[in-house]
Design a protein around this motif. Structure first.
Motif, mmCIF file in Angstrom:
data_model
loop_
_atom_site.group_PDB
_atom_site.id
_atom_site.type_symbol
_atom_site.label_atom_id
_atom_site.label_comp_id
_atom_site.label_asym_id
_atom_site.label_seq_id
_atom_site.Cartn_x
_atom_site.Cartn_y
_atom_site.Cartn_z
ATOM 1 N N GLY A 157 111.581 27.307 5.531
ATOM 2 C CA GLY A 157 112.988 27.172 5.220
ATOM 3 C C GLY A 157 113.386 26.770 3.808
ATOM 4 N N LEU A 158 114.593 26.233 3.738
ATOM 5 C CA LEU A 158 115.249 25.911 2.478
ATOM 6 C C LEU A 158 114.445 24.912 1.651
ATOM 7 C CD1 LEU A 158 117.731 26.340 0.680
ATOM 8 C CD2 LEU A 158 118.851 24.478 1.931
ATOM 9 N N LYS A 159 113.825 23.952 2.296
ATOM 10 C CA LYS A 159 113.068 22.933 1.561
ATOM 11 C C LYS A 159 111.985 23.584 0.700
ATOM 12 C CE LYS A 159 110.848 18.470 2.379
ATOM 13 N NZ LYS A 159 110.526 17.481 3.417
ATOM 14 N N GLU A 160 111.203 24.485 1.303
ATOM 15 C CA GLU A 160 110.155 25.144 0.525
ATOM 16 C C GLU A 160 110.757 26.069 -0.528
ATOM 17 O OE1 GLU A 160 106.172 27.893 0.675
ATOM 18 O OE2 GLU A 160 107.405 27.811 2.481
ATOM 19 N N SER A 161 111.819 26.772 -0.189
ATOM 20 C CA SER A 161 112.441 27.682 -1.136
ATOM 21 C C SER A 161 112.941 26.934 -2.375
ATOM 22 C CB SER A 161 113.594 28.425 -0.467
ATOM 23 O OG SER A 161 114.163 29.345 -1.360
ATOM 24 N N LEU A 162 113.538 25.782 -2.175
ATOM 25 C CA LEU A 162 114.012 24.989 -3.311
ATOM 26 C C LEU A 162 112.846 24.491 -4.165
ATOM 27 C CD1 LEU A 162 116.927 23.011 -1.633
ATOM 28 C CD2 LEU A 162 117.113 24.874 -3.312
ATOM 29 N N VAL A 163 111.729 24.201 -3.525
ATOM 30 C CA VAL A 163 110.540 23.789 -4.271
ATOM 31 C C VAL A 163 110.056 24.936 -5.162
ATOM 32 C CG1 VAL A 163 108.102 23.137 -4.023
ATOM 33 C CG2 VAL A 163 109.851 21.956 -2.696
ATOM 34 N N ALA B 143 103.024 22.203 -6.947
ATOM 35 C CA ALA B 143 102.379 23.374 -6.339
ATOM 36 C C ALA B 143 101.420 22.943 -5.225
ATOM 37 C CB ALA B 143 101.632 24.180 -7.394
ATOM 38 N N HIS B 144 100.701 21.874 -5.463
ATOM 39 C CA HIS B 144 99.791 21.357 -4.425
ATOM 40 C C HIS B 144 100.598 20.927 -3.193
ATOM 41 C CE1 HIS B 144 96.396 19.305 -2.598
ATOM 42 N NE2 HIS B 144 97.211 18.289 -2.399
ATOM 43 N N TRP B 145 101.679 20.193 -3.427
ATOM 44 C CA TRP B 145 102.520 19.741 -2.314
ATOM 45 C C TRP B 145 103.124 20.931 -1.579
ATOM 46 C CZ3 TRP B 145 107.462 20.410 -0.731
ATOM 47 C CH2 TRP B 145 107.875 19.613 0.325
ATOM 48 N N ASP B 146 103.536 21.959 -2.324
ATOM 49 C CA ASP B 146 104.162 23.140 -1.735
ATOM 50 C C ASP B 146 103.246 23.809 -0.711
ATOM 51 O OD1 ASP B 146 105.916 25.436 -1.397
ATOM 52 O OD2 ASP B 146 104.611 26.499 -2.788
ATOM 53 N N VAL B 147 102.007 24.050 -1.093
ATOM 54 C CA VAL B 147 101.071 24.704 -0.170
ATOM 55 C C VAL B 147 100.768 23.784 1.011
ATOM 56 C CG1 VAL B 147 98.741 25.668 0.064
ATOM 57 C CG2 VAL B 147 100.121 26.191 -1.955
ATOM 58 N N HIS B 148 100.642 22.495 0.745
ATOM 59 C CA HIS B 148 100.400 21.524 1.815
ATOM 60 C C HIS B 148 101.558 21.548 2.828
ATOM 61 C CE1 HIS B 148 99.105 17.806 3.761
ATOM 62 N NE2 HIS B 148 100.333 17.366 3.616
ATOM 63 N N TYR B 149 102.771 21.668 2.331
ATOM 64 C CA TYR B 149 103.952 21.706 3.199
ATOM 65 C C TYR B 149 104.051 23.036 3.958
ATOM 66 C CZ TYR B 149 108.822 21.751 4.679
ATOM 67 O OH TYR B 149 109.970 21.836 5.428
ATOM 68 N N ALA B 150 103.811 24.131 3.262
ATOM 69 C CA ALA B 150 104.041 25.458 3.850
ATOM 70 C C ALA B 150 102.957 25.881 4.837
ATOM 71 C CB ALA B 150 104.146 26.505 2.743
ATOM 72 N N ALA B 151 101.713 25.533 4.560
ATOM 73 C CA ALA B 151 100.589 26.056 5.350
ATOM 74 C C ALA B 151 100.735 25.855 6.864
ATOM 75 C CB ALA B 151 99.268 25.477 4.854
ATOM 76 N N PRO B 152 101.148 24.703 7.346
ATOM 77 C CA PRO B 152 101.277 24.593 8.809
ATOM 78 C C PRO B 152 102.555 25.225 9.366
ATOM 79 C CG PRO B 152 101.695 22.460 7.775
ATOM 80 C CD PRO B 152 101.293 23.407 6.683
ATOM 81 N N ARG B 153 103.473 25.641 8.513
ATOM 82 C CA ARG B 153 104.767 26.133 8.971
ATOM 83 C C ARG B 153 104.900 27.654 8.974
ATOM 84 N NH1 ARG B 153 105.146 21.258 6.881
ATOM 85 N NH2 ARG B 153 106.575 19.753 7.811
ATOM 86 N N ARG B 154 104.095 28.325 8.149
ATOM 87 C CA ARG B 154 104.179 29.784 8.093
ATOM 88 C C ARG B 154 102.847 30.356 7.628
ATOM 89 N NH1 ARG B 154 104.808 32.006 3.091
ATOM 90 N NH2 ARG B 154 105.282 30.556 1.424
ATOM 91 N N ALA C 96 116.925 33.214 -6.221
ATOM 92 C CA ALA C 96 118.290 32.842 -5.851
ATOM 93 C C ALA C 96 118.626 33.454 -4.487
ATOM 94 C CB ALA C 96 119.280 33.306 -6.916
ATOM 95 N N GLU C 97 118.230 34.710 -4.287
ATOM 96 C CA GLU C 97 118.441 35.359 -2.991
ATOM 97 C C GLU C 97 117.696 34.611 -1.892
ATOM 98 O OE1 GLU C 97 117.387 37.713 0.434
ATOM 99 O OE2 GLU C 97 115.958 37.127 -1.114
ATOM 100 N N GLU C 98 116.467 34.200 -2.163
ATOM 101 C CA GLU C 98 115.687 33.452 -1.174
ATOM 102 C C GLU C 98 116.371 32.135 -0.823
ATOM 103 O OE1 GLU C 98 111.245 33.125 -1.327
ATOM 104 O OE2 GLU C 98 111.710 31.017 -1.728
ATOM 105 N N ASN C 99 116.865 31.423 -1.826
ATOM 106 C CA ASN C 99 117.570 30.170 -1.565
ATOM 107 C C ASN C 99 118.808 30.409 -0.707
ATOM 108 O OD1 ASN C 99 115.809 28.430 -2.945
ATOM 109 N ND2 ASN C 99 116.851 28.767 -4.884
#
Length: 189
Positions: free
Chosen positions: A40-46, A85-96, A171-174
């Motif tokens: 979702g939006l949290k990862e997109s904003l990151v 970037a490290h946090w981003d992958v850590h956040y996204a990996a279990p979600r998608r 911007a479209e993704e956000n």
């Protein structure tokens, strides 16, 4: 062409465009995995934050003479980009699902900022020596370049290229993620 000019040409016409292309491939992967319905939006904003973290040093180096201040900003932005970037992958990996294509794009998105920073340091080695020697007198201010990098018109073309491949897609993704986040959820009764 001397080595200094060759390094600048490689930076401008190889590394900077590759970074934009890798970002576009990454966006395509996010779209394919329906990021709006997963992380979702949290990862997109990151993702947008990481673009800004690399975009600011790029613009500074294209608009201003690289001095100690600009080099410090570049170093700090690179370090922050790596942490995010490290946090981003850590956040996204279990979600998608993160596809092999996305992992490949990430390898470019992680390595190119380092290569660009390394080239900026090499091109501006006397500035790096001053930074390491703490000889910063008069170098903590922005000094506009006398002439544009890469010849007349490079900056508008590069900014247009990045608008098409990075700014508009993200911007479209956000917006897509925001619309999904604000959409009323159906409840089973």
């Amino acid at each position: 062409m001397d080595t200094h000019s060759l390094l600048i040409q490689v930076l401008l016409y190889v590394f900077l465009p590759l970074w934009g292309i890798a970002g576009f491939v990454d966006w395509c992967c996010h779209r394919a995995t329906r990021i709006e319905a997963t992380s979702g939006l949290k990862e997109s904003l990151v993702h947008s934050l990481m673009g800004v973290q690399v975009g600011i040093p790029i613009l500074l180096c294209l608009l201003y003479e690289v001095n100690v201040l600009v080099l410090l900003i570049c170093l700090a932005a690179w370090l922050l980009h790596e942490l995010v970037a490290h946090w981003d992958v850590h956040y996204a990996a279990p979600r998608r699902h993160i596809s092999i294509w996305e992992m490949h794009a990430h390898s470019y998105l992680a390595s190119l900022p380092f290569y660009m920073l390394a080239m900026i340091v090499v091109i501006n080695w006397p500035v790096m020596r001053d930074l390491l020697a703490l000889d910063w007198a008069g170098q903590l201010r922005l000094q506009p370049l006398d002439a544009p990098h890469g010849g007349e018109g490079y900056l508008p073309v590069y900014l247009g290229f990045m608008a098409l491949l990075a700014f508009l897609p993200y911007a479209e993704e956000n917006l897509r993620c925001l619309r999904h986040a604000l959409k009323p959820r159906r409840t089973l009764t």
